[in-house]
Structure formats: structure tokens, C-alpha cells
Design an enzyme around this catalytic site. Structure first.
Site, PDB file in Angstrom:
ATOM      1  N   GLU A 136       4.385   8.405   5.268  1.00 56.82           N
ATOM      2  CA  GLU A 136       3.592   9.587   4.908  1.00 56.82           C
ATOM      3  C   GLU A 136       4.220  10.846   5.486  1.00 56.82           C
ATOM      4  OE1 GLU A 136       1.828  11.246   3.177  1.00 56.82           O
ATOM      5  OE2 GLU A 136      -0.282  10.730   3.118  1.00 56.82           O
ATOM      6  N   PHE A 196      -1.728  25.189   8.846  1.00 55.67           N
ATOM      7  CA  PHE A 196      -1.278  24.666   7.560  1.00 55.67           C
ATOM      8  C   PHE A 196       0.230  24.875   7.441  1.00 55.67           C
ATOM      9  CE2 PHE A 196      -0.600  24.243   3.048  1.00 55.67           C
ATOM     10  CZ  PHE A 196      -1.346  23.106   2.785  1.00 55.67           C
TER      11      PHE A 196
END
Ligand code: IMP
Ligand code: MG
Length: 193
Positions: free
Chosen positions: A107, A160
Site C-alpha cells: 500500500e 495531506f
């Protein structure tokens, strides 16, 4: 806000340099290779699209035999959200069987953990010999579901980030570093879409 002509202009700061990523991916490849030594059943299950850059580098850093398969899942409502929706959908399933295989999920980032929790359960239901996880990035501050992660590249703060496969609105995946996106890119200003 739309991405700038030069994507680097939308980056507030570089969090992890290309050189640091490269060095860490080599380490992970060596550790993973050692953990699965003499094992011809290792299959990397990578998660589209964010993990493609990582898996491409990681698989070449693993010295032994390794195969890959690709899944695509979506945990966002779509569009340009920076928050997970909490529901996971499979957009693309495995191409082959993983029965009896040692599966390593690759991932890009664990945020809430909802996506990886779902994927681990889903893959475990297909009778593999083992299911483990390697993630390039982890944001521990945002974890909702606690799942065991065997290998991790970097722990990052609750910002982010984009680059090295990670996107915002499908842009910035091609940056060679991981950078913090300027918040002005996703906080809408009055009179703007
Ligand atoms: P989780 O289910 O909340 O753990 O979300 C994991 C997925 O959210 C990742 O595979 C990414 O696609 C996406 N994501 C989470 N944080 C970020 C980020 O900072 N930048 C880009 N994508 C992110
Ligand atoms: Mg992803």
C-alpha cells in the site's frame, strides 16, 4: 483549485526526498527478501493506483522470486475529497488465485486503516498461506482501525501528502518525492468552485 502548470508549485514542502525514499525502499526490499527466503510462493498484491510507483521500485529491491497482482479499491466518495468515506468498494479484483500463497499487500499509505482492514479480511478469505502488509507511509494520528503492519517506510504527520504515486484529484502521482500539498488546493475560497 486546479493544479498549476508546474505541479511543484502546488507543494508547500518536501516531506520525504527522492534519495530518502530510494534508500528506504532498498532496505525494505532486503528485509522482505530475507523474511521470505527460499519461498517461491510470495505474491505482492498492490493497490491501484497510489501504490504503483512503490511496488515497481519495491519488487526490484526484493532479491528472491516474486510475483505481483493488482487490485483497485476506492475508499473515497470520488472527486477531490481528502477524507475517506469509510466505505470500501472493489473496483478491480485479483487476476489470479492466491490460494496457498504468501500474500504481501503493498500500500501507499495507511490513514484511517479502513481500506487495509477491509483488504486484509477480503484476501484472508481466499485461503492464502499468509497475509502481511507493507506500506510506504503511515499517518498514526488518524488511525480508526488498528491493524498489524509488518513493514513501514515512514511515519508521517497528519498532513495531506502527494507524490511518489499519491494523488490529489488524480494529479501529482508523478512527483519523485513525497510533499505536503498546499492547503489552498483543497480549501475552497468564496466565488470559486
Ligand atoms: P484509509 O482507508 O483511510 O487508511 O485510506 C487509505 C487510502 O487513502 C490510501 O490508499 C490513499 O489512497 C488515501 N490517502 C490517505 N491519506 C492520503 C494522503 O495524505 N494523500 C493521498 N492519499 C491519501
Ligand atoms: Mg491507495
Amino acid at each position: 483549485m486546479a493544479a498549476s502548470q508546474n505541479p511543484h508549485d502546488d507543494i508547500e514542502s518536501v516531506l520525504i526526498t527522492e534519495a530518502a525514499i530510494d534508500a528506504r525502499v532498498r532496505e525494505l526490499g532486503a528485509e522482505i527478501g530475507a523474511a521470505y527466503t527460499g519461498n517461491d510462493s510470495l505474491i505482492l498484491v498492490s493497490v491501484l493506483k497510489g501504490a504503483i510507483v512503490f511496488v515497481a521500485d519495491l519488487m526490484r529491491a526484493i532479491p528472491g522470486n516474486v510475483q505481483i497482482d493488482l487490485m483497485e479499491v476506492s475508499s473515497y466518495d470520488g472527486g477531490k475529497s481528502t477524507e475517506s468515506s469509510g466505505t470500501v468498494r472493489i473496483l478491480k479484483d485479483l487476476s489470479g488465485t492466491i490460494e496457498g500463497r504468501d500474500v504481501l499487500i503493498v500500500e501507499d499509505i495507511i490513514d484511517t486503516g479502513i481500506t487495509l482492514n477491509y483488504l486484509t479480511n477480503y484476501l484472508a478469505g481466499k485461503n492464502p498461506r499468509s497475509v502481511k502488509i507493507v506500506t510506504l507511509l503511515s499517518k498514526p494520528a488518524r488511525r480508526v482501525v488498528d491493524i498489524p503492519v509488518q513493514w513501514m517506510g515512514f511515519e508521517i504527520p497528519d498532513k495531506f501528502v502527494v507524490g511518489y504515486g499519491l494523488d490529489f484529484g488524480e494529479q501529482y502521482r508523478n512527483l519523485r518525492y513525497v510533499g505536503v500539498l498546499k492547503p489552498s488546493m483543497y480549501t475552497s475560497t468564496p466565488g470559486e468552485e
